[in-house]
Design a protein around this motif. Structure first.
Motif, PDB file in Angstrom:
ATOM      1  N   ILE A  39     106.347 -58.220  52.645  1.00 22.69           N
ATOM      2  CA  ILE A  39     105.658 -57.872  51.409  1.00 22.69           C
ATOM      3  C   ILE A  39     104.252 -57.396  51.765  1.00 22.69           C
ATOM      4  CG2 ILE A  39     104.840 -58.716  49.173  1.00 22.69           C
ATOM      5  CD1 ILE A  39     106.792 -61.118  49.565  1.00 22.69           C
ATOM      6  N   ASP A  40     103.830 -56.300  51.147  1.00 19.97           N
ATOM      7  CA  ASP A  40     102.452 -55.842  51.312  1.00 19.97           C
ATOM      8  C   ASP A  40     102.055 -55.049  50.075  1.00 19.97           C
ATOM      9  OD1 ASP A  40     100.520 -55.586  54.028  1.00 19.97           O
ATOM     10  OD2 ASP A  40     100.038 -54.194  52.403  1.00 19.97           O
ATOM     11  N   THR A  41     100.772 -55.080  49.767  1.00 13.90           N
ATOM     12  CA  THR A  41     100.277 -54.336  48.610  1.00 13.90           C
ATOM     13  C   THR A  41     100.168 -52.844  48.898  1.00 13.90           C
ATOM     14  OG1 THR A  41      97.999 -54.795  49.278  1.00 13.90           O
ATOM     15  CG2 THR A  41      98.980 -56.278  47.641  1.00 13.90           C
ATOM     16  N   LYS A  43     102.003 -49.709  50.557  1.00 16.84           N
ATOM     17  CA  LYS A  43     103.283 -49.226  51.094  1.00 16.84           C
ATOM     18  C   LYS A  43     103.105 -48.485  52.418  1.00 16.84           C
ATOM     19  CE  LYS A  43     103.348 -44.968  48.415  1.00 16.84           C
ATOM     20  NZ  LYS A  43     104.029 -44.198  47.406  1.00 16.84           N
ATOM     21  N   ASN A  44     101.918 -47.944  52.676  1.00 13.39           N
ATOM     22  CA  ASN A  44     101.677 -47.247  53.938  1.00 13.39           C
ATOM     23  C   ASN A  44     101.618 -48.206  55.127  1.00 13.39           C
ATOM     24  OD1 ASN A  44     101.527 -44.678  52.707  1.00 13.39           O
ATOM     25  ND2 ASN A  44      99.409 -45.063  52.126  1.00 13.39           N
ATOM     26  N   ALA A  45     101.377 -49.477  54.869  1.00 16.68           N
ATOM     27  CA  ALA A  45     101.302 -50.465  55.949  1.00 16.68           C
ATOM     28  C   ALA A  45     102.656 -50.673  56.622  1.00 16.68           C
ATOM     29  CB  ALA A  45     100.778 -51.794  55.409  1.00 16.68           C
ATOM     30  N   PHE A  46     103.742 -50.367  55.906  1.00 16.83           N
ATOM     31  CA  PHE A  46     105.075 -50.574  56.466  1.00 16.83           C
ATOM     32  C   PHE A  46     105.373 -49.624  57.619  1.00 16.83           C
ATOM     33  CE2 PHE A  46     105.789 -51.941  51.912  1.00 16.83           C
ATOM     34  CZ  PHE A  46     105.683 -53.292  52.190  1.00 16.83           C
ATOM     35  N   CYS A  47     104.593 -48.576  57.783  1.00 19.56           N
ATOM     36  CA  CYS A  47     104.827 -47.640  58.887  1.00 19.56           C
ATOM     37  C   CYS A  47     104.573 -48.302  60.236  1.00 19.56           C
ATOM     38  CB  CYS A  47     103.984 -46.371  58.726  1.00 19.56           C
ATOM     39  SG  CYS A  47     102.221 -46.619  58.994  1.00 19.56           S
ATOM     40  N   LYS A  48     103.901 -49.450  60.245  1.00 18.21           N
ATOM     41  CA  LYS A  48     103.647 -50.183  61.493  1.00 18.21           C
ATOM     42  C   LYS A  48     104.843 -51.011  61.947  1.00 18.21           C
ATOM     43  CE  LYS A  48      99.941 -51.840  59.574  1.00 18.21           C
ATOM     44  NZ  LYS A  48      98.738 -52.563  59.192  1.00 18.21           N
ATOM     45  N   LEU A  49     105.862 -51.123  61.094  1.00 20.20           N
ATOM     46  CA  LEU A  49     107.041 -51.904  61.484  1.00 20.20           C
ATOM     47  C   LEU A  49     107.734 -51.250  62.671  1.00 20.20           C
ATOM     48  CD1 LEU A  49     108.329 -52.729  57.920  1.00 20.20           C
ATOM     49  CD2 LEU A  49     107.758 -54.417  59.682  1.00 20.20           C
ATOM     50  N   PRO A  50     108.212 -52.057  63.622  1.00 22.68           N
ATOM     51  CA  PRO A  50     108.863 -51.494  64.807  1.00 22.68           C
ATOM     52  C   PRO A  50     110.219 -50.863  64.478  1.00 22.68           C
ATOM     53  CG  PRO A  50     109.024 -53.887  64.812  1.00 22.68           C
ATOM     54  CD  PRO A  50     108.156 -53.516  63.643  1.00 22.68           C
ATOM     55  N   GLY A  54     115.165 -54.262  60.727  1.00 21.16           N
ATOM     56  CA  GLY A  54     116.326 -53.995  59.889  1.00 21.16           C
ATOM     57  C   GLY A  54     116.287 -54.744  58.573  1.00 21.16           C
ATOM     58  N   GLY A  55     115.104 -55.183  58.177  1.00 21.46           N
ATOM     59  CA  GLY A  55     114.978 -55.940  56.939  1.00 21.46           C
ATOM     60  C   GLY A  55     114.551 -55.070  55.782  1.00 21.46           C
ATOM     61  N   LEU A  56     113.981 -55.729  54.788  1.00 17.86           N
ATOM     62  CA  LEU A  56     113.530 -55.046  53.589  1.00 17.86           C
ATOM     63  C   LEU A  56     112.015 -55.076  53.489  1.00 17.86           C
ATOM     64  CD1 LEU A  56     116.043 -56.519  50.989  1.00 17.86           C
ATOM     65  CD2 LEU A  56     116.117 -54.266  52.043  1.00 17.86           C
ATOM     66  N   THR A  57     111.465 -54.084  52.815  1.00 20.96           N
ATOM     67  CA  THR A  57     110.036 -54.047  52.529  1.00 20.96           C
ATOM     68  C   THR A  57     109.862 -54.036  51.012  1.00 20.96           C
ATOM     69  OG1 THR A  57     109.989 -51.628  52.610  1.00 20.96           O
ATOM     70  CG2 THR A  57     109.465 -52.812  54.654  1.00 20.96           C
ATOM     71  N   VAL A  58     108.838 -54.756  50.567  1.00 26.30           N
ATOM     72  CA  VAL A  58     108.551 -54.836  49.140  1.00 26.30           C
ATOM     73  C   VAL A  58     107.059 -54.593  48.945  1.00 26.30           C
ATOM     74  CG1 VAL A  58     108.487 -56.360  47.111  1.00 26.30           C
ATOM     75  CG2 VAL A  58     110.441 -56.439  48.682  1.00 26.30           C
ATOM     76  N   GLU A  59     106.744 -53.576  48.143  1.00 25.76           N
ATOM     77  CA  GLU A  59     105.346 -53.334  47.801  1.00 25.76           C
ATOM     78  C   GLU A  59     104.992 -54.275  46.662  1.00 25.76           C
ATOM     79  OE1 GLU A  59     102.353 -49.759  46.367  1.00 25.76           O
ATOM     80  OE2 GLU A  59     104.481 -49.343  46.618  1.00 25.76           O
ATOM     81  N   GLY A  60     104.047 -55.173  46.924  1.00 28.16           N
ATOM     82  CA  GLY A  60     103.659 -56.138  45.907  1.00 28.16           C
ATOM     83  C   GLY A  60     102.647 -57.123  46.449  1.00 28.16           C
ATOM     84  N   VAL A  71     111.690 -61.843  45.669  1.00 31.43           N
ATOM     85  CA  VAL A  71     112.259 -61.799  47.024  1.00 31.43           C
ATOM     86  C   VAL A  71     112.994 -63.102  47.369  1.00 31.43           C
ATOM     87  CG1 VAL A  71     110.580 -60.116  47.845  1.00 31.43           C
ATOM     88  CG2 VAL A  71     110.115 -62.556  48.175  1.00 31.43           C
ATOM     89  N   HIS A  72     113.244 -63.923  46.356  1.00 34.48           N
ATOM     90  CA  HIS A  72     114.029 -65.153  46.519  1.00 34.48           C
ATOM     91  C   HIS A  72     113.381 -66.152  47.475  1.00 34.48           C
ATOM     92  CE1 HIS A  72     117.329 -63.401  44.223  1.00 34.48           C
ATOM     93  NE2 HIS A  72     117.091 -62.285  44.883  1.00 34.48           N
ATOM     94  N   ILE A  73     112.101 -66.400  47.287  1.00 38.03           N
ATOM     95  CA  ILE A  73     111.406 -67.343  48.166  1.00 38.03           C
ATOM     96  C   ILE A  73     112.067 -68.716  48.165  1.00 38.03           C
ATOM     97  CG2 ILE A  73     109.706 -68.070  46.454  1.00 38.03           C
ATOM     98  CD1 ILE A  73     107.883 -67.829  49.304  1.00 38.03           C
ATOM     99  N   GLN A  74     112.723 -69.074  47.086  1.00 41.96           N
ATOM    100  CA  GLN A  74     113.382 -70.377  47.018  1.00 41.96           C
ATOM    101  C   GLN A  74     114.515 -70.496  48.040  1.00 41.96           C
ATOM    102  OE1 GLN A  74     113.356 -68.056  44.652  1.00 41.96           O
ATOM    103  NE2 GLN A  74     115.420 -67.753  43.869  1.00 41.96           N
TER     104      GLN A  74
END
Length: 149
Positions: A39-41, A43-50, A54-60, A71-74
């Motif tokens: 999760i990040d506020t 969306k451009n920060a996700f470009c640093k992912l290697p 293979g997971g998901l990204t959520v802008e928030g 994102v089902h933290i529970q």
């Protein structure tokens, strides 16, 4: 969007913050087959992912409980607060640990004086400067058996 959570047998790892640390940890867990949500506020920060992510990204905002519930933290086994802000990380870690009782919560803190914010919690604190100093001491034989200089 989150149907991958029911397909895999691995633990769910939620990482708040696509910082350099957050994205590297995301790649580590993802490479081991874990379900990972970053999760990040920004969306451009996700470009640093290697490339192996293979997971998901959520802008928030991960300090917002509605984002965490989305994102089902529970269902999370691990939550890592890895933004570039110590206060935000502390808040996210406390919400994950106290409100949602995530079993393993980690909080990256840049300023070691901020560790007092989490002294009465079961949050694992990661201070990069402390880790660097410990490694420097180890490499230079400056530690004793008790780990003190």
């Amino acid at each position: 969007m989150f149907d991958f959570l029911s397909r895999k047998k691995q633990k769910l790892v939620i990482i708040a913050g696509a910082s350099r640390f957050g994205t590297r940890v995301a790649g580590l867990f993802s490479g081991k087959g874990y379900d990972v949500i970053v999760i990040d506020t920004d969306k451009n920060a996700f470009c640093k992912l290697p490339d192996n992510f293979g997971g998901l990204t959520v802008e928030g905002d991960a300090s917002d409980t509605s984002t965490l519930e989305t994102v089902h933290i529970q269902k999370a086994s691990v939550c890592i607060a890895a933004t570039d802000n110590d206060s935000t990380n502390s808040l996210i870690a406390q919400i994950a640990g106290r409100v949602y009782t995530v079993p393993d919560v980690y909080c990256r803190l840049n300023d070691t004086s901020n560790t007092q914010m989490l002294t009465r919690s079961r949050v694992h604190i990661i201070c990069p400067s402390d880790l660097c100093l410990q490694e420097f001491e180890r490499q230079n034989g400056l530690t004793t058996d008790e780990g003190n200089v």
